[in-house]
Design a protein around this motif. Structure first.
Motif, PDB file in Angstrom:
ATOM      1  N   LYS A   1     -56.460  53.383  31.149  1.00  0.00           N
ATOM      2  CA  LYS A   1     -56.112  54.712  31.626  1.00  0.00           C
ATOM      3  C   LYS A   1     -57.128  55.359  32.126  1.00  0.00           C
ATOM      4  CE  LYS A   1     -52.271  54.323  28.498  1.00  0.00           C
ATOM      5  NZ  LYS A   1     -51.801  55.085  27.126  1.00  0.00           N
ATOM      6  N   GLY A   2     -57.106  56.117  33.253  1.00  0.00           N
ATOM      7  CA  GLY A   2     -58.115  56.736  33.942  1.00  0.00           C
ATOM      8  C   GLY A   2     -58.922  55.863  34.813  1.00  0.00           C
ATOM      9  N   GLY A   3     -58.706  54.757  35.068  1.00  0.00           N
ATOM     10  CA  GLY A   3     -59.154  53.961  36.010  1.00  0.00           C
ATOM     11  C   GLY A   3     -60.640  53.024  35.405  1.00  0.00           C
ATOM     12  N   ALA A   4     -61.058  53.163  34.492  1.00  0.00           N
ATOM     13  CA  ALA A   4     -61.962  52.503  33.834  1.00  0.00           C
ATOM     14  C   ALA A   4     -61.867  51.110  33.937  1.00  0.00           C
ATOM     15  CB  ALA A   4     -62.847  53.183  32.651  1.00  0.00           C
ATOM     16  N   PRO A   5     -63.007  49.988  34.291  1.00  0.00           N
ATOM     17  CA  PRO A   5     -62.701  48.697  34.412  1.00  0.00           C
ATOM     18  C   PRO A   5     -63.036  48.166  32.822  1.00  0.00           C
ATOM     19  CG  PRO A   5     -64.571  49.259  35.419  1.00  0.00           C
ATOM     20  CD  PRO A   5     -64.002  50.694  35.196  1.00  0.00           C
ATOM     21  N   LEU A   6     -62.314  47.136  32.663  1.00  0.00           N
ATOM     22  CA  LEU A   6     -62.703  46.498  31.334  1.00  0.00           C
ATOM     23  C   LEU A   6     -62.490  44.870  31.346  1.00  0.00           C
ATOM     24  CD1 LEU A   6     -62.452  46.459  28.216  1.00  0.00           C
ATOM     25  CD2 LEU A   6     -59.910  46.708  28.339  1.00  0.00           C
ATOM     26  N   ASP A   7     -63.810  44.555  31.111  1.00  0.00           N
ATOM     27  CA  ASP A   7     -63.912  43.036  31.184  1.00  0.00           C
ATOM     28  C   ASP A   7     -63.517  42.247  29.890  1.00  0.00           C
ATOM     29  OD1 ASP A   7     -64.920  42.916  33.824  1.00  0.00           O
ATOM     30  OD2 ASP A   7     -66.919  42.935  33.291  1.00  0.00           O
ATOM     31  N   TYR A   8     -62.222  42.521  29.613  1.00  0.00           N
ATOM     32  CA  TYR A   8     -61.489  41.827  28.441  1.00  0.00           C
ATOM     33  C   TYR A   8     -60.097  41.892  28.714  1.00  0.00           C
ATOM     34  CZ  TYR A   8     -61.176  41.789  23.289  1.00  0.00           C
ATOM     35  OH  TYR A   8     -61.069  40.991  21.933  1.00  0.00           O
ATOM     36  N   GLY A   9     -59.412  40.834  28.176  1.00  0.00           N
ATOM     37  CA  GLY A   9     -58.069  40.715  28.343  1.00  0.00           C
ATOM     38  C   GLY A   9     -57.226  41.233  27.042  1.00  0.00           C
ATOM     39  N   TYR A  10     -56.335  40.224  26.560  1.00  0.00           N
ATOM     40  CA  TYR A  10     -55.771  40.680  25.294  1.00  0.00           C
ATOM     41  C   TYR A  10     -56.309  39.624  24.409  1.00  0.00           C
ATOM     42  CZ  TYR A  10     -51.905  42.516  28.332  1.00  0.00           C
ATOM     43  OH  TYR A  10     -51.191  43.273  29.176  1.00  0.00           O
ATOM     44  N   MET A  11     -57.452  40.285  23.753  1.00  0.00           N
ATOM     45  CA  MET A  11     -58.267  39.648  22.715  1.00  0.00           C
ATOM     46  C   MET A  11     -58.922  38.362  23.312  1.00  0.00           C
ATOM     47  SD  MET A  11     -56.766  40.859  19.238  1.00  0.00           S
ATOM     48  CE  MET A  11     -56.342  42.550  18.947  1.00  0.00           C
ATOM     49  N   TRP A  12     -59.170  38.347  24.710  1.00  0.00           N
ATOM     50  CA  TRP A  12     -60.051  37.252  25.511  1.00  0.00           C
ATOM     51  C   TRP A  12     -61.130  37.761  26.192  1.00  0.00           C
ATOM     52  CZ3 TRP A  12     -59.229  31.879  24.866  1.00  0.00           C
ATOM     53  CH2 TRP A  12     -58.094  31.706  24.273  1.00  0.00           C
ATOM     54  N   TRP A  13     -62.143  37.318  26.330  1.00  0.00           N
ATOM     55  CA  TRP A  13     -63.309  37.825  26.959  1.00  0.00           C
ATOM     56  C   TRP A  13     -63.290  37.336  28.145  1.00  0.00           C
ATOM     57  CZ3 TRP A  13     -66.329  41.813  25.100  1.00  0.00           C
ATOM     58  CH2 TRP A  13     -66.368  42.031  23.871  1.00  0.00           C
ATOM     59  N   ILE A  14     -63.587  38.012  29.422  1.00  0.00           N
ATOM     60  CA  ILE A  14     -63.838  37.369  30.488  1.00  0.00           C
ATOM     61  C   ILE A  14     -65.241  36.834  30.878  1.00  0.00           C
ATOM     62  CG2 ILE A  14     -63.686  38.246  33.003  1.00  0.00           C
ATOM     63  CD1 ILE A  14     -61.299  38.605  31.004  1.00  0.00           C
ATOM     64  N   ALA A  15     -65.480  35.749  31.565  1.00  0.00           N
ATOM     65  CA  ALA A  15     -66.696  35.181  31.660  1.00  0.00           C
ATOM     66  C   ALA A  15     -67.561  36.070  32.701  1.00  0.00           C
ATOM     67  CB  ALA A  15     -66.264  33.773  32.496  1.00  0.00           C
ATOM     68  N   THR A  16     -68.875  36.037  32.420  1.00  0.00           N
ATOM     69  CA  THR A  16     -69.571  37.203  33.178  1.00  0.00           C
ATOM     70  C   THR A  16     -70.286  36.754  34.260  1.00  0.00           C
ATOM     71  OG1 THR A  16     -71.392  36.173  31.490  1.00  0.00           O
ATOM     72  CG2 THR A  16     -70.189  38.141  30.820  1.00  0.00           C
ATOM     73  N   SER A  17     -70.689  35.313  34.544  1.00  0.00           N
ATOM     74  CA  SER A  17     -71.305  34.950  35.808  1.00  0.00           C
ATOM     75  C   SER A  17     -70.566  35.089  36.888  1.00  0.00           C
ATOM     76  CB  SER A  17     -71.904  33.496  35.568  1.00  0.00           C
ATOM     77  OG  SER A  17     -70.970  32.361  35.542  1.00  0.00           O
ATOM     78  N   ALA A  18     -71.219  35.063  38.163  1.00  0.00           N
ATOM     79  CA  ALA A  18     -70.255  34.991  39.451  1.00  0.00           C
ATOM     80  C   ALA A  18     -69.712  33.798  39.680  1.00  0.00           C
ATOM     81  CB  ALA A  18     -71.173  35.113  40.554  1.00  0.00           C
ATOM     82  N   PRO A  19     -70.089  32.538  39.459  1.00  0.00           N
ATOM     83  CA  PRO A  19     -69.458  31.232  39.379  1.00  0.00           C
ATOM     84  C   PRO A  19     -68.365  31.148  38.651  1.00  0.00           C
ATOM     85  CG  PRO A  19     -71.564  30.597  39.341  1.00  0.00           C
ATOM     86  CD  PRO A  19     -71.638  32.097  39.245  1.00  0.00           C
ATOM     87  N   ALA A  20     -68.464  31.604  37.465  1.00  0.00           N
ATOM     88  CA  ALA A  20     -67.316  31.523  36.275  1.00  0.00           C
ATOM     89  C   ALA A  20     -66.307  32.453  36.604  1.00  0.00           C
ATOM     90  CB  ALA A  20     -67.806  31.854  34.951  1.00  0.00           C
ATOM     91  N   ARG A  21     -66.671  33.825  37.117  1.00  0.00           N
ATOM     92  CA  ARG A  21     -65.524  34.809  37.736  1.00  0.00           C
ATOM     93  C   ARG A  21     -64.719  34.035  38.905  1.00  0.00           C
ATOM     94  NH1 ARG A  21     -65.863  40.111  35.794  1.00  0.00           N
ATOM     95  NH2 ARG A  21     -67.469  40.506  34.488  1.00  0.00           N
ATOM     96  N   ALA A  22     -65.460  33.523  39.799  1.00  0.00           N
ATOM     97  CA  ALA A  22     -64.628  32.735  40.926  1.00  0.00           C
ATOM     98  C   ALA A  22     -63.732  31.775  40.506  1.00  0.00           C
ATOM     99  CB  ALA A  22     -65.627  32.194  41.662  1.00  0.00           C
ATOM    100  N   ASP A  23     -64.011  31.126  39.352  1.00  0.00           N
ATOM    101  CA  ASP A  23     -63.093  30.374  38.722  1.00  0.00           C
ATOM    102  C   ASP A  23     -62.075  30.833  37.896  1.00  0.00           C
ATOM    103  OD1 ASP A  23     -64.756  28.274  39.889  1.00  0.00           O
ATOM    104  OD2 ASP A  23     -65.561  27.425  38.289  1.00  0.00           O
ATOM    105  N   ARG A  24     -62.191  32.065  37.496  1.00  0.00           N
ATOM    106  CA  ARG A  24     -61.008  32.953  36.604  1.00  0.00           C
ATOM    107  C   ARG A  24     -61.345  32.486  35.256  1.00  0.00           C
ATOM    108  NH1 ARG A  24     -57.963  30.459  40.116  1.00  0.00           N
ATOM    109  NH2 ARG A  24     -56.628  29.640  38.221  1.00  0.00           N
TER     110      ARG A  24
END
Length: 402
Positions: free
Chosen positions: A328-351
């Protein structure tokens, strides 16, 4: 040990070491205490012994396994001796195992075993603590409860299912806020700080009193408005566990066994810490299982939660739970529902995304490449101080198996 011959040999040996129906191979090892573990004061050997015997630290409830475990096929293409760079240095698979004190690793490609190894005295039947991988398991069970209509919506207030928290900082907090670690309640997660909220939660667990954990959570002051700021909190997951318990009206371990562990074909009984004898599971930690069953959990998630031909998760849950959010307020969050989002560019491209726990525990999922990597480790400190960044290694594995 790795490769196709090792994997076949280990699969044949697993039933002899499973520890579900017979004696557990590590049951007589000397272990440390919970306080020593979180202080990071255990010697390397004692750390290993303790992480594979955490069910001796606190009472547990069994997560019953399947009577007909799902066998793994061996992938035709096996993972070889990969090499990858970190800064100006080059490492290989053996370096990762040794430097990051990996006790076990299994790599699945399209659901088949491309690599499997056990180190530091572990076997396929060794139960190893998941630490915060348990958070991702708890959030998944909340998804199951939503699918079954036991929870109407993630936008419902947490206090509907946990009345104990009415009048606390959790007033006005939604289940979704809890799953995103954004309740707004003030929290200090510092594991090695004896005065932190995380250590207060450990002391509550050590007291083995049913309401002690929620006593800790009910006393927290509000730091910010709900939904506006991410603050990683194991206590938040304990609230999630209470929400789930309030919805299903039964033990979390039984629900996990009934909905996933048995029907999906997990091969070894798991154990889950309790807050008190016969009480509630410690939803953010303390779930101990074998490496293969952690990998099966990752594959279950990768396949959209399909059990016996039907998905037990709501439509779109995989995408929703495993992708980055906007607060809320627009801040990005690299987190799902108690899952972490991968941090590298190749991994993010693979979701790609992951469940991870202190001392080096991972269930890494790459949906595009259909790769699951389960890792158990015995790092010397709880702050995830791996000398070789796991994300770099995971990228190299996914690339090698394309």
């Amino acid at each position: 040990m790795g490769g196709i011959l090792a994997a076949l040999a280990l699969h044949a040996a697993s039933s002899a070491h499973a520890g579900g129906g017979g004696s557990y191979a590590h049951a007589t090892e000397t272990i440390g205490t919970g306080q020593q573990l979180y202080d990071g004061l255990l010697t390397p050997d004692l750390t290993v012994n303790t992480l594979r015997n955490v069910d001796r630290l606190f009472p547990t409830r069994a997560v019953a396994a399947s009577a007909r475990p799902a066998a793994f096929r061996i992938a035709r293409k096996q993972l070889g001796q990969i090499r990858f760079a970190v800064g100006d240095r080059t490492y290989d698979l053996t370096d990762f195992l040794a430097v990051d004190r990996v006790s076990g690793m299994i790599v699945l490609k399209d659901g088949e075993v491309a690599y499997e190894t056990y180190q530091l005295g572990n076997t396929p039947g060794t139960r190893w603590t998941s630490m915060s991988i348990a958070k991702s398991v708890t959030s998944t069970l909340i998804g199951v409860a939503v699918k079954e209509g036991l929870i109407e919506s993630l936008d419902e207030p947490a206090t509907k299912y946990v009345p104990r928290l009415k009048g606390s900082a959790y007033d006005g907090v939604s289940i979704r806020d809890v799953l995103m670690m954004s309740s707004g309640a003030k929290w200090n997660e510092a594991y090695t700080d004896p005065g932190s909220d995380r250590r207060d939660l450990l002391k509550a667990q050590e007291s083995q009193q049913r309401d002690a954990a929620m006593d800790v959570m009910a006393k927290l002051p509000r730091a910010v408005e709900p939904g506006t700021k991410f603050n990683y909190s194991t206590g938040e997951t304990q609230v999630a566990g209470e929400i789930l318990h309030g919805a299903i009206k039964g033990p979390l371990a039984d629900y996990l066994s009934e909905k996933i562990w048995k029907p999906y074909g997990m091969e070894v009984e798991a154990r889950w810490w309790l807050d008190s004898p016969g009480g509630l599971e410690i939803a953010g930690s303390g779930l101990s299982a074998t490496l293969r069953d952690f990998a099966r959990f990752g594959q279950f998630y990768l396949d959209g939660g399909v059990v016996e031909g039907r998905s037990i998760l709501p439509d779109g849950w995989l995408q929703e739970a495993s992708t980055a959010k906007i607060l809320k307020g627009g801040a990005p969050l690299d987190y799902g529902y108690m899952w972490w989002i991968a941090t590298s560019a190749p991994a993010r491209a693979d979701r790609a995304f992951m469940a991870r726990g202190i001392f080096g525990q991972f269930v890494y999922i790459d949906p595009k490449e259909r790769v699951v990597i389960a890792v158990t480790s015995a790092a010397s400190k709880p702050q995830n101080l791996q000398l070789i960044p796991p994300q770099v290694f995971f990228d190299a594995v996914a690339d090698a198996l394309k």
